[in-house]
Design a protein around this motif. Structure first.
Motif, PDB file in Angstrom:
ATOM      1  N   LYS A 180      -3.077  26.557   8.749  1.00 46.90           N
ATOM      2  CA  LYS A 180      -2.254  26.009   7.658  1.00 46.90           C
ATOM      3  C   LYS A 180      -1.303  27.059   7.098  1.00 46.90           C
ATOM      4  N   TYR A 181      -1.787  28.291   6.983  1.00 43.96           N
ATOM      5  CA  TYR A 181      -0.974  29.346   6.371  1.00 43.96           C
ATOM      6  C   TYR A 181      -0.349  30.284   7.409  1.00 43.96           C
ATOM      7  N   GLY A 182      -0.438  29.904   8.676  1.00 43.26           N
ATOM      8  CA  GLY A 182       0.218  30.686   9.720  1.00 43.26           C
ATOM      9  C   GLY A 182      -0.383  32.066   9.923  1.00 43.26           C
ATOM     10  N   ILE A 183      -1.668  32.181   9.754  1.00 43.35           N
ATOM     11  CA  ILE A 183      -2.346  33.477   9.893  1.00 43.35           C
ATOM     12  C   ILE A 183      -3.084  33.517  11.224  1.00 43.35           C
ATOM     13  N   LYS A 184      -2.922  34.610  11.942  1.00 42.11           N
ATOM     14  CA  LYS A 184      -3.615  34.799  13.209  1.00 42.11           C
ATOM     15  C   LYS A 184      -4.660  35.905  13.059  1.00 42.11           C
ATOM     16  N   ALA A 185      -5.864  35.609  13.503  1.00 45.08           N
ATOM     17  CA  ALA A 185      -6.958  36.566  13.359  1.00 45.08           C
ATOM     18  C   ALA A 185      -6.636  37.900  14.026  1.00 45.08           C
ATOM     19  N   GLU A 186      -5.969  37.839  15.160  1.00 44.50           N
ATOM     20  CA  GLU A 186      -5.690  39.076  15.904  1.00 44.50           C
ATOM     21  C   GLU A 186      -4.684  39.975  15.181  1.00 44.50           C
ATOM     22  N   ASP A 187      -4.008  39.435  14.160  1.00 40.49           N
ATOM     23  CA  ASP A 187      -3.042  40.244  13.408  1.00 40.49           C
ATOM     24  C   ASP A 187      -3.681  40.988  12.240  1.00 40.49           C
ATOM     25  N   LEU A 188      -4.916  40.646  11.916  1.00 39.42           N
ATOM     26  CA  LEU A 188      -5.580  41.256  10.753  1.00 39.42           C
ATOM     27  C   LEU A 188      -6.306  42.530  11.195  1.00 39.42           C
ATOM     28  N   LYS A 189      -5.549  43.590  11.358  1.00 37.11           N
ATOM     29  CA  LYS A 189      -6.099  44.847  11.864  1.00 37.11           C
ATOM     30  C   LYS A 189      -6.657  45.735  10.757  1.00 37.11           C
ATOM     31  N   LEU A 194      -5.940  41.938   5.553  1.00 34.87           N
ATOM     32  CA  LEU A 194      -6.848  40.862   5.145  1.00 34.87           C
ATOM     33  C   LEU A 194      -6.615  40.473   3.692  1.00 34.87           C
ATOM     34  N   ALA A 195      -6.392  41.474   2.808  1.00 35.45           N
ATOM     35  CA  ALA A 195      -6.155  41.172   1.396  1.00 35.45           C
ATOM     36  C   ALA A 195      -4.881  40.346   1.227  1.00 35.45           C
ATOM     37  N   ALA A 196      -3.843  40.676   1.992  1.00 40.25           N
ATOM     38  CA  ALA A 196      -2.591  39.916   1.914  1.00 40.25           C
ATOM     39  C   ALA A 196      -2.796  38.480   2.386  1.00 40.25           C
ATOM     40  N   ALA A 197      -3.577  38.325   3.458  1.00 47.31           N
ATOM     41  CA  ALA A 197      -3.879  36.984   3.969  1.00 47.31           C
ATOM     42  C   ALA A 197      -4.721  36.205   2.971  1.00 47.31           C
ATOM     43  N   ALA A 198      -5.693  36.888   2.348  1.00 54.57           N
ATOM     44  CA  ALA A 198      -6.557  36.229   1.369  1.00 54.57           C
ATOM     45  C   ALA A 198      -5.746  35.744   0.175  1.00 54.57           C
ATOM     46  N   ALA A 199      -4.782  36.557  -0.258  1.00 56.78           N
ATOM     47  CA  ALA A 199      -3.932  36.153  -1.382  1.00 56.78           C
ATOM     48  C   ALA A 199      -3.115  34.914  -1.019  1.00 56.78           C
ATOM     49  N   LYS A 200      -2.662  34.884   0.223  1.00 53.00           N
ATOM     50  CA  LYS A 200      -1.853  33.753   0.694  1.00 53.00           C
ATOM     51  C   LYS A 200      -2.672  32.467   0.768  1.00 53.00           C
ATOM     52  N   ALA A 310     -14.493  33.816  14.789  1.00 51.04           N
ATOM     53  CA  ALA A 310     -15.092  35.105  14.415  1.00 51.04           C
ATOM     54  C   ALA A 310     -14.161  36.237  14.839  1.00 51.04           C
ATOM     55  N   MET A 311     -14.186  37.310  14.064  1.00 49.85           N
ATOM     56  CA  MET A 311     -13.383  38.492  14.393  1.00 49.85           C
ATOM     57  C   MET A 311     -14.112  39.738  13.899  1.00 49.85           C
ATOM     58  N   GLU A 312     -13.678  40.884  14.396  1.00 49.14           N
ATOM     59  CA  GLU A 312     -14.295  42.135  13.974  1.00 49.14           C
ATOM     60  C   GLU A 312     -13.815  42.532  12.578  1.00 49.14           C
ATOM     61  N   GLN A 313     -14.620  43.383  11.904  1.00 48.88           N
ATOM     62  CA  GLN A 313     -14.164  43.944  10.640  1.00 48.88           C
ATOM     63  C   GLN A 313     -12.937  44.820  10.885  1.00 48.88           C
ATOM     64  N   PRO A 314     -11.980  44.798   9.963  1.00 52.25           N
ATOM     65  CA  PRO A 314     -10.777  45.606  10.147  1.00 52.25           C
ATOM     66  C   PRO A 314     -10.986  47.070   9.756  1.00 52.25           C
TER      67      PRO A 314
END
Length: 449
Positions: A180-189, A194-200, A310-314
């Motif tokens: 919905k918000y155009g976020i890709k897990a592989e981009d959250l390095k 992650l904080a920016a994505a969470a705010a979005k 699921a993804m790894e911790q950044p």
């Protein structure tokens, strides 16, 4: 003459009858004697042939599907042989297991096996070493274990605890909200990503947050993982100085405080009975009240991966990939158990972590298999291909940090838990909370010298 012959004949017949009767009695006597000997021999063998199985208690603090899977393996073990019966005794969580074990040790009435490990208790003689028991199982193959997990159960050169499964905390997210918000897990390095994505992804209505962008898991562990990923340490290299008030600690913990209390893009569930806070966190994500959370690899058995990924911790910007803790959950045998109970306990524990069953546990729960051969199990290979999320914990563990072994018997960890509550629940600045924690922890460490 006739009378003589007739009398003689009678005498012969009578003698024959008497002899026959004597012979019969003799045979009967021999048969009776033999029967008695057989009965006596059988009586001597009877205790061995009908020996009662050894019944032992196994204490474990697992709930939900984890508890169900543990019961499955206990039932399978009990049905597989007749020498040992395991009775599972469920505790609320790992902490309650240790608390009740401490009381049991003091009372002298302990379970034969427990899903718990405590290095200091092992040094004090509260747990039994297993090296000799391992030697009695030629096919046990210690080399097949993931050696970093096996090493975590060693104290002063002896094997006091056996790894049952490996664990690390990974990230679970809702696929629909990411899309919905155009976020890709592989981009959250990084955590900044992650904080920016969470705010979005955070949604509010009438000034109240209705969907949180992320939910860390309550307690010190998530916070410590993030600090380790930034290069922070708990103790100095020489082990003499507590370093939990360094910039890596203060900056990291204060960011989480800000995200939770000021930005309101994250939140935690705390308190409750046993794992209640944990399942409330999972429930928020499953019901769409949060976009994701940080939780155990072992949560995978409770999650619906048609909805979640699921993804790894950044890691952190400018530093590199994450280095969260990857540790083994271990089992031990209390020293006060009888020799017979110890042998029975080891038989059960060796059944649990054989190649087939550790693969089963990993597939059912998401925890990391502790035997390398489990990765070659045909069922496990098929499962991991069909369920890519199952590979995330293994991938993360490859660059994870080792668990902290508290040399003070838990006082440093306790100080960190208190500080975490101050930051996460009370909104106290990290510098203040960690300074107080360091004073307590350093004093405890100094008293060990």
């Amino acid at each position: 003459m006739f009378l003589f012959k007739k009398g003689l004949a009678f005498a012969v017949v009578l003698s024959f009858i008497l002899l026959t009767a004597c012979g019969t009695n003799s045979v009967q006597t021999n048969k009776t004697a033999q029967a008695n000997e057989t009965t006596a021999a059988a009586a001597n063998l009877k205790p061995q042939e009908t020996k009662e199985p050894v019944t032992i208690e196994f204490w474990y603090g697992l709930g939900g599907k984890l508890g169900e899977n543990m019961k499955t393996l206990i039932d399978e073990f009990n049905a597989s042989q007749k020498e040992v019966i395991v009775k599972g005794v469920v505790q609320a969580d790992y902490s309650e297991t240790e608390q009740k074990l401490q009381a049991a040790i003091a009372a002298g009435k302990v379970p034969a096996a427990v899903l718990s490990s405590n290095v200091e208790w092992a040094r004090k003689g509260y747990f039994a070493p297993m090296d000799e028991m391992m030697k009695q199982y030629p096919n046990y193959n210690k080399e097949d274990f993931v050696q970093t997990f096996l090493a975590q159960g060693q104290v002063d050169g002896k094997q006091y605890f056996i790894p049952m499964y490996g664990t690390t905390q990974v990230m679970y997210y809702r696929k629909d909200l990411f899309k919905k918000y155009g976020i890709k897990a592989e981009d959250l390095k990084t955590w900044e990503d992650l904080a920016a994505a969470a705010a979005k992804m955070t949604e509010k209505s009438n000034g109240k947050t209705t969907i949180y962008g992320w939910e860390p898991m309550w307690g010190r562990d998530n916070l410590i993982d993030a600090v380790l990923s930034k290069g922070g340490r708990i103790l100095s290299e020489d082990g003499k100085t507590v370093m939990i008030d360094s910039p890596e600690w203060v900056e990291t913990w204060d960011l989480f405080r800000k995200w939770i209390h000021e930005d309101n893009i994250m939140r935690i569930h705390s308190g409750g009975n046993g794992w209640e806070y944990w399942y409330k966190t999972i429930d928020d994500v499953m019901k769409g009240k949060a976009a994701g959370y940080t939780g155990s690899s072992g949560d995978q058995g409770d999650l619906d991966f048609t909805q979640l990924g699921a993804m790894e911790q950044p890691g952190w910007e400018g530093i590199g990939e994450g280095k969260p803790v990857a540790g083994a959950v271990m089992a031990g045998i209390p020293a006060k158990a009888s020799d017979e109970e110890k042998q029975a306990a080891f038989k059960w524990l060796s059944f649990f972590n054989n190649s087939k069953n550790t693969a089963f546990w990993s597939m059912k729960t998401g925890y990391i298999a502790v035997r390398q051969s489990a990765l070659k199990d045909p069922a496990f290979i098929t499962y991991s291909e069909q369920n890519p999320q199952s590979k995330i914990p293994l991938m993360q563990a490859a660059h994870g940090s080792e668990p902290f072994q508290d040399p003070t018997g838990g006082k440093i960890n306790d100080a960190l838990s208190i500080a975490a509550d101050k930051v996460e629940i009370e909104n106290i600045p990290a510098a203040e909370a960690l300074k107080e924690a360091k004073e307590v922890a350093q004093k405890a460490l100094d008293n060990m010298k």
